[in-house]
Design a protein around this motif. Sequence first.
Motif, mmCIF file in Angstrom:
data_model
loop_
_atom_site.group_PDB
_atom_site.id
_atom_site.type_symbol
_atom_site.label_atom_id
_atom_site.label_comp_id
_atom_site.label_asym_id
_atom_site.label_seq_id
_atom_site.Cartn_x
_atom_site.Cartn_y
_atom_site.Cartn_z
ATOM 1 N N TRP A 21 39.207 -30.854 -23.766
ATOM 2 C CA TRP A 21 39.912 -30.828 -24.962
ATOM 3 C C TRP A 21 39.423 -31.786 -26.394
ATOM 4 C CZ3 TRP A 21 41.721 -26.740 -22.936
ATOM 5 C CH2 TRP A 21 42.220 -26.692 -21.723
ATOM 6 N N GLY A 22 40.301 -32.037 -27.062
ATOM 7 C CA GLY A 22 39.776 -32.461 -28.419
ATOM 8 C C GLY A 22 38.647 -31.723 -29.158
ATOM 9 N N ASP A 23 37.827 -32.279 -30.009
ATOM 10 C CA ASP A 23 36.894 -31.354 -30.810
ATOM 11 C C ASP A 23 35.436 -31.426 -30.209
ATOM 12 O OD1 ASP A 23 38.722 -30.937 -32.958
ATOM 13 O OD2 ASP A 23 38.619 -32.851 -33.401
ATOM 14 N N PRO A 24 34.888 -30.211 -30.073
ATOM 15 C CA PRO A 24 33.643 -30.164 -29.655
ATOM 16 C C PRO A 24 32.542 -31.048 -30.532
ATOM 17 C CG PRO A 24 33.985 -28.137 -30.285
ATOM 18 C CD PRO A 24 35.013 -28.865 -30.536
ATOM 19 N N ASP A 25 31.543 -31.840 -29.791
ATOM 20 C CA ASP A 25 30.598 -32.573 -30.827
ATOM 21 C C ASP A 25 29.301 -31.725 -30.573
ATOM 22 O OD1 ASP A 25 32.649 -34.470 -30.957
ATOM 23 O OD2 ASP A 25 32.331 -35.190 -29.070
ATOM 24 N N MET A 26 28.961 -31.210 -31.685
ATOM 25 C CA MET A 26 27.828 -30.171 -31.439
ATOM 26 C C MET A 26 26.707 -30.465 -32.718
ATOM 27 S SD MET A 26 29.812 -26.602 -30.832
ATOM 28 C CE MET A 26 30.292 -26.419 -32.515
ATOM 29 N N ILE A 51 37.176 -25.954 -24.404
ATOM 30 C CA ILE A 51 37.716 -26.599 -22.980
ATOM 31 C C ILE A 51 37.170 -27.803 -22.870
ATOM 32 C CG2 ILE A 51 37.871 -26.112 -20.508
ATOM 33 C CD1 ILE A 51 37.703 -23.064 -21.110
ATOM 34 N N CYS A 52 35.723 -27.825 -22.566
ATOM 35 C CA CYS A 52 35.256 -29.295 -22.458
ATOM 36 C C CYS A 52 33.969 -29.034 -22.812
ATOM 37 C CB CYS A 52 35.429 -29.430 -20.841
ATOM 38 S SG CYS A 52 34.631 -28.429 -19.879
ATOM 39 N N GLN A 53 33.176 -30.350 -22.842
ATOM 40 C CA GLN A 53 31.901 -30.637 -22.941
ATOM 41 C C GLN A 53 31.393 -31.562 -21.919
ATOM 42 O OE1 GLN A 53 31.816 -32.050 -27.112
ATOM 43 N NE2 GLN A 53 31.594 -34.128 -26.432
ATOM 44 N N ILE A 54 30.326 -31.444 -21.369
ATOM 45 C CA ILE A 54 29.660 -32.222 -20.338
ATOM 46 C C ILE A 54 28.604 -32.728 -20.374
ATOM 47 C CG2 ILE A 54 29.403 -32.433 -17.774
ATOM 48 C CD1 ILE A 54 31.468 -30.087 -17.560
ATOM 49 N N ASP A 55 28.298 -34.086 -20.646
ATOM 50 C CA ASP A 55 26.968 -34.494 -20.772
ATOM 51 C C ASP A 55 26.301 -34.435 -19.296
ATOM 52 O OD1 ASP A 55 24.692 -36.320 -20.696
ATOM 53 O OD2 ASP A 55 25.582 -37.618 -22.152
ATOM 54 N N CYS A 56 25.195 -33.768 -19.192
ATOM 55 C CA CYS A 56 24.449 -33.422 -18.032
ATOM 56 C C CYS A 56 23.948 -34.909 -17.228
ATOM 57 C CB CYS A 56 23.259 -32.600 -18.062
ATOM 58 S SG CYS A 56 23.872 -30.812 -18.656
ATOM 59 N N SER A 57 23.699 -35.803 -18.048
ATOM 60 C CA SER A 57 23.404 -36.945 -17.392
ATOM 61 C C SER A 57 24.344 -37.539 -16.434
ATOM 62 C CB SER A 57 23.052 -37.903 -18.487
ATOM 63 O OG SER A 57 24.156 -38.407 -19.290
ATOM 64 N N ASP A 58 25.703 -37.215 -16.803
ATOM 65 C CA ASP A 58 26.942 -37.639 -16.006
ATOM 66 C C ASP A 58 26.872 -36.944 -14.497
ATOM 67 O OD1 ASP A 58 27.816 -39.311 -17.836
ATOM 68 O OD2 ASP A 58 29.246 -38.034 -18.791
ATOM 69 N N LEU A 59 26.355 -35.679 -14.642
ATOM 70 C CA LEU A 59 26.347 -34.749 -13.359
ATOM 71 C C LEU A 59 25.029 -35.271 -12.396
ATOM 72 C CD1 LEU A 59 27.200 -31.296 -15.069
ATOM 73 C CD2 LEU A 59 28.891 -33.003 -13.981
ATOM 74 N N ALA A 60 23.949 -35.768 -13.319
ATOM 75 C CA ALA A 60 22.929 -35.852 -12.410
ATOM 76 C C ALA A 60 22.862 -36.623 -10.855
ATOM 77 C CB ALA A 60 21.940 -36.486 -13.268
ATOM 78 N N PRO A 61 23.806 -37.600 -10.796
ATOM 79 C CA PRO A 61 23.878 -38.182 -9.547
ATOM 80 C C PRO A 61 24.743 -37.451 -8.407
ATOM 81 C CG PRO A 61 24.724 -39.714 -11.396
ATOM 82 C CD PRO A 61 24.420 -38.347 -11.866
ATOM 83 N N TYR A 62 25.288 -36.195 -8.775
ATOM 84 C CA TYR A 62 25.821 -35.400 -7.915
ATOM 85 C C TYR A 62 25.147 -34.058 -7.798
ATOM 86 C CZ TYR A 62 29.635 -38.564 -9.574
ATOM 87 O OH TYR A 62 29.901 -39.820 -9.689
ATOM 88 N N LEU A 74 26.587 -29.539 -22.025
ATOM 89 C CA LEU A 74 26.994 -28.322 -21.810
ATOM 90 C C LEU A 74 28.428 -27.908 -22.318
ATOM 91 C CD1 LEU A 74 26.491 -27.445 -18.072
ATOM 92 C CD2 LEU A 74 25.899 -25.824 -20.045
ATOM 93 N N TYR A 75 28.666 -27.006 -22.865
ATOM 94 C CA TYR A 75 29.837 -26.799 -23.713
ATOM 95 C C TYR A 75 30.679 -25.399 -23.068
ATOM 96 C CZ TYR A 75 27.718 -29.369 -27.358
ATOM 97 O OH TYR A 75 27.150 -30.359 -28.263
ATOM 98 N N PHE A 76 31.959 -25.525 -22.707
ATOM 99 C CA PHE A 76 32.686 -24.140 -22.337
ATOM 100 C C PHE A 76 33.759 -23.951 -23.257
ATOM 101 C CE2 PHE A 76 30.636 -26.142 -18.629
ATOM 102 C CZ PHE A 76 30.321 -25.221 -17.816
ATOM 103 N N PHE A 77 33.970 -22.623 -23.715
ATOM 104 C CA PHE A 77 35.030 -22.052 -24.582
ATOM 105 C C PHE A 77 35.392 -20.871 -24.027
ATOM 106 C CE2 PHE A 77 31.763 -24.220 -27.137
ATOM 107 C CZ PHE A 77 32.300 -24.982 -28.076
#
Length: 199
Positions: A21-26, A51-62, A74-77
């Motif tokens: 949620w919130g506002d997408p930062d683009m 819906i959401c934005q996801i910094d791919c560096s947060d996903l890298a460990p998984y 990554l952004y999802f709408f």
Amino acid sequence: MAIELKPREVESRLFCMSKFWGDPDMPADMPYPMMEFTVEGKKIEYPLTFICQIDCSDLAPYVEPGLLPEEGMLYFFAAIDPYLGYEAPACGIGEWPKAAAAVKYTKQVNPETFESYESLDDEGESGTKAPWAMDFASCAPGTGDFRMLSEEGDEVELLRLVSSAEMGLDFGDAKELVFSISRKDLGFGNWKKHHVVMK
């Protein structure tokens, strides 16, 4: 191994950070995705819900190497306003039209050049829900309410959402909304090749 996305309430705007949620930062030149509807014979454009934005560096460990970019956002709408309690056209159960959802990606996250896209109502007030932080954890495929990267055959689940009273999201008779993409298209970064199903 899939990734569970755990929402958490915060008071920060979470600018340029992973969030629901919130506002997408683009980047300033990234257009906000719109969906075209015909109402009483007139074509109108309606903004898809962020819906959401996801910094791919947060996903890298998984994530296994090469499956997702190691950096960027990554952004999802999607057209989910009716499931958040707003009056808007609904797509319903089944596969959604391509125009009803969007996945966007930018290769770099730069707080100095990114802008928050603010959605304002007719009174000039913010029309978006307060942002929620996003924590990450590995999970078994097929488990976790909000998750990414479960695989079924050649299809990879980019994002799965379920009804959540806490987050004000209610899909009614449906169990989930799923963004999917083929493993091949994911590997090539063909984000537009995704499809969305409510089931």
